[in-house]
Design a protein around this motif. Structure first.
Motif, PDB file in Angstrom:
ATOM      1  N   ARG A 136     -11.416   0.845   3.880  1.00 18.27           N
ATOM      2  CA  ARG A 136     -11.625  -0.819   4.340  1.00 18.27           C
ATOM      3  C   ARG A 136     -12.661  -1.368   3.999  1.00 18.27           C
ATOM      4  NH1 ARG A 136     -10.252   1.370  10.281  1.00 18.27           N
ATOM      5  NH2 ARG A 136      -8.370   1.484  10.251  1.00 18.27           N
ATOM      6  N   ALA A 150       0.900  -1.022   0.013  1.00 21.68           N
ATOM      7  CA  ALA A 150       0.086   0.144  -0.180  1.00 21.68           C
ATOM      8  C   ALA A 150       0.826   1.159   0.053  1.00 21.68           C
ATOM      9  CB  ALA A 150      -0.917   0.025   1.212  1.00 21.68           C
ATOM     10  N   PRO A 164       3.395  -4.799  10.196  1.00 21.10           N
ATOM     11  CA  PRO A 164       2.847  -4.018   8.625  1.00 21.10           C
ATOM     12  C   PRO A 164       1.518  -3.277   9.101  1.00 21.10           C
ATOM     13  CG  PRO A 164       2.356  -6.508   8.980  1.00 21.10           C
ATOM     14  CD  PRO A 164       3.430  -6.038  10.294  1.00 21.10           C
ATOM     15  N   ASN A 214      -2.319   0.007  15.474  1.00 22.69           N
ATOM     16  CA  ASN A 214      -3.312  -0.616  14.425  1.00 22.69           C
ATOM     17  C   ASN A 214      -3.706  -1.986  14.212  1.00 22.69           C
ATOM     18  OD1 ASN A 214      -4.762   1.339  12.651  1.00 22.69           O
ATOM     19  ND2 ASN A 214      -4.146   0.191  10.774  1.00 22.69           N
ATOM     20  N   TYR A 268     -11.621   5.640   3.731  1.00 21.29           N
ATOM     21  CA  TYR A 268     -10.301   6.211   4.550  1.00 21.29           C
ATOM     22  C   TYR A 268     -10.563   7.690   4.554  1.00 21.29           C
ATOM     23  CZ  TYR A 268      -7.800   1.648   4.169  1.00 21.29           C
ATOM     24  OH  TYR A 268      -7.556   0.330   4.571  1.00 21.29           O
TER      25      TYR A 268
HETATM   26  N1  8R5 Z   1       2.795  -6.518   5.367  1.00 18.60           N
HETATM   27  C1  8R5 Z   1      -1.554  -2.258   4.859  1.00 18.60           C
HETATM   28  C2  8R5 Z   1      -2.840  -0.871   6.168  1.00 18.60           C
HETATM   29  C3  8R5 Z   1      -3.676  -0.231   6.853  1.00 18.60           C
HETATM   30  C4  8R5 Z   1      -5.233  -0.606   6.725  1.00 18.60           C
HETATM   31  C5  8R5 Z   1      -6.162  -0.111   7.635  1.00 18.60           C
HETATM   32  C6  8R5 Z   1      -2.272  -3.133   6.775  1.00 18.60           C
HETATM   33  C7  8R5 Z   1       1.422  -8.233   4.793  1.00 18.60           C
HETATM   34  C8  8R5 Z   1       3.401  -8.813   5.678  1.00 18.60           C
HETATM   35 CL1  8R5 Z   1      -1.728  -5.693   7.783  1.00 18.60          CL
HETATM   36  C9  8R5 Z   1      -1.710  -4.004   6.690  1.00 18.60           C
HETATM   37  C10 8R5 Z   1      -2.178  -1.973   6.167  1.00 18.60           C
HETATM   38  O1  8R5 Z   1      -5.932   0.417   8.461  1.00 18.60           O
HETATM   39  O2  8R5 Z   1      -7.368  -0.179   7.292  1.00 18.60           O
HETATM   40  N2  8R5 Z   1      -2.528  -0.071   4.835  1.00 18.60           N
HETATM   41  O3  8R5 Z   1      -1.662  -0.969   4.270  1.00 18.60           O
HETATM   42  C11 8R5 Z   1      -0.700  -3.366   4.535  1.00 18.60           C
HETATM   43  C12 8R5 Z   1      -0.802  -4.373   5.583  1.00 18.60           C
HETATM   44  O4  8R5 Z   1      -0.022  -5.710   5.363  1.00 18.60           O
HETATM   45  C13 8R5 Z   1       0.782  -5.673   4.146  1.00 18.60           C
HETATM   46  C14 8R5 Z   1       0.053  -6.222   2.958  1.00 18.60           C
HETATM   47  C15 8R5 Z   1       1.550  -6.930   4.704  1.00 18.60           C
HETATM   48  C16 8R5 Z   1       3.679  -7.533   5.862  1.00 18.60           C
HETATM   49  C17 8R5 Z   1       2.132  -9.178   5.336  1.00 18.60           C
END
Ligand code: 8R5
Ligand code: FAD
Length: 452
Positions: free
Chosen positions: A81, A53, A309, A360, A95
């Motif tokens: 979301r 993201a 993340p 978060n 958002y």
């Molecule tokens: N990273 C993201 C958010 C916030 C979304 C919100 C959350 C996957 C390993 Cl867990 C996660 C967010 O508050 O509505 N924005 O972007 C990306 C996220 O996880 C990533 C894809 C990820 C490391 C596995």
């Protein structure tokens, strides 16, 4: 070229490739040493499409590097979301206020490729298949494994953009301890995939970040431009069901999805196979007391401050580091002063986003489908309209603004206090004591343009 104007970047990942561009454009002589092969020749190792993201902080850095156009062309807009409760109706929670406040899902491999190409076009020299192994800081010599051979290169100063497992960090620590510690999260993750529908389109709403909140754990899905979604299941490593201890086989995963993610199950035809093939990922927060070694080396991005993340800010923060370091290098009279000023500016901000990222997780997995939370969220939006530039929702300060993370954290804490006090014991916004709340906002939150 003065030798003082030469910099050697370790790691040609996201931060390394962007920093190379920012520095080369300002006339620095830049060498980048990357452990992997050239992705333009070899394609991306791994094959799975992994998306990230991108938010305003990262996008701003890409604009400064002239890379925003090429990156956004392949991006998928995420407006909010899309929450999938176990019971009840799924739906979108925006958002921001409109489509100017969105985040973008981008492919990591494509992004890295674009950034490396731009860096090279500005004169940065890219050395692929060069894994840093040892550094002799006194002799100003770095040694690399290049295929099976050991090769050495002289350097003026090293910049560590070699990620969470940084070799440069380990080499610096041998000269002077950095005060390194990592807090591992007791939750990990597993990646799965939603393929395109039979007609080649997206199987679920494409312009959203999907969340299946389940209290102590959750699933999320981000869209890819080839009309697939990367699904990530986050679970505790150990303990009561469901955890990676109790969900080991593909059949265990099928049973979990049948019970807890029934609407997602039919979207993931390879669930059993993906679950058995893909490894469990580990998540942690890396903190250091020092990021630099006098005028000889400095760390940035994940090498300096890897984070969990859950705010989607690891890359965004790493890109913000690149802009800050390039600015300090431009302004400061010596490399040593630039590195020290960079560290002083960025360390408190990295600590703030690391903390907000941990917080978060609770919000995403447990709060987004909760009535108290939805009332507070509605109140945040109302206060944003009543006090523009003064009350800005937490998510917006982190995601759509570039104010320092530490300031965003501080103001979010003040705002959370106001929201909790104002919604205690009430069920709708009609019951809010607006006069008291407006006065408290004015007293506790100075206008942002006066403080940032
Ligand atoms: N990273 C993201 C958010 C916030 C979304 C919100 C959350 C996957 C390993 Cl867990 C996660 C967010 O508050 O509505 N924005 O972007 C990306 C996220 O996880 C990533 C894809 C990820 C490391 C596995
Ligand atoms: P990296 O991108 O990891 O780059 C490090 C580079 O150094 C690599 O190319 C590596 O090959 C190279 N290298 C390593 N060791 C050596 C060596 N010894 N010698 C030479 N080269 C070396 N962040 C977000 O902002 N939004 C997201 O949605 C998001 N999603 C994510 C999803 C996943 C699955 C993961 C794992 C992370 C996600 N992140 C996200 C975090 C983000 O990927 C990182 O914060 C970001 O990549 C950090 O950039 P970096 O350049 O510091 O490190």
């Amino acid at each position: 070229m003065r030798p003082d104007h030469a910099l050697t970047i370790i790691g040609g990942g996201l931060a390394g490739a962007l920093l190379a561009t920012l520095l080369a454009r300002r006339g620095w002589s830049v060498d980048v040493f990357e452990r992997r092969g050239d992705p333009r020749v070899e394609g991306y190792a791994g094959g799975r499409s992994i998306n990230l993201a991108l938010a305003e902080r990262g996008l701003h850095a890409l604009r400064l590097a002239g890379a925003d156009g090429a990156v956004l062309r392949q991006a998928v807009m995420m407006r909010g979301r899309y929450v999938h409760p176990l019971q009840g109706t799924p739906g979108l929670q925006r958002y921001g206020r409109d489509d100017s406040e969105v985040i973008w899902s981008i492919n990591r491999g494509e992004l890295n490729l674009v950034l490396l190409t731009i860096a090279e076009s500005h004169g940065a020299r890219l050395h692929f298949d060069h894994a840093l192994e040892r550094v002799d800081f006194d002799a100003h010599s770095a040694s690399f494994r290049h295929h099976a051979e050991a090769v050495s290169h002289p350097f003026r100063a090293l910049i560590g953009a070699d990620g969470a497992g940084s070799t440069l960090r380990a080499e610096m620590a041998k000269v002077r301890p950095l005060g390194e510690r990592t807090d591992w999260l007791d939750h990990g993750y597993k990646e799965l995939e939603i393929p395109p529908a039979a007609d080649g389109g997206f199987r679920i709403e494409p312009n959203a970040l999907h969340i299946w909140p389940r209290g102590h754990y959750m699933c999320i899905a981000l869209p890819n431009d080839e009309r697939t979604f990367t699904v990530t299941l986050f679970l505790p490593h150990r303990g009561a069901h469901p955890s990676f201890e109790t969900v080991q086989t593909g059949d265990d995963a099928l049973a979990l999805f049948r019970e807890q993610f029934p609407d997602a199950l039919p979207l993931i035809p390879q669930l059993r196979c993906d679950y058995e093939t893909n490894p469990v990922g580990h998540l942690g927060t890396l903190r250091l007391d020092r990021w630099h070694l006098d005028d000889r080396a400095v760390l940035l991005g994940d090498a300096a401050h890897a984070m969990v993340p859950f705010h989607g800010q690891g890359m965004n923060c790493a890109f913000e580091d690149c802009v800050a370091l390039a600015d300090h290098l431009q302004r400061a009279p010596t490399l040593g002063e630039a590195f020290a000023a960079f560290e002083a500016e960025r360390k408190p901000n990295a600590a703030a986003i690391q903390q907000m990222a941990l917080e978060n997780y609770i919000e995403m997995r447990d709060r987004v489908d909760d009535a108290d939370y939805l009332l507070q969220r509605a109140l945040e939006l109302a206060l944003q309209d009543r006090h523009p530039g003064r009350f800005v929702p937490h998510y917006a300060m982190v995601t759509f603004m570039r104010i320092p993370y530490a300031l965003a954290l501080h103001r979010s804490e003040v705002q959370r206090g106001l929201l909790q006090a104002a919604t205690r014991g009430i069920a709708t916004l009609a019951q809010v004591d607006w006069a008291a709340l407006d006065a408290a906002v004015e007293a506790q939150l100075p206008p942002l343009d006066a403080v940032a």
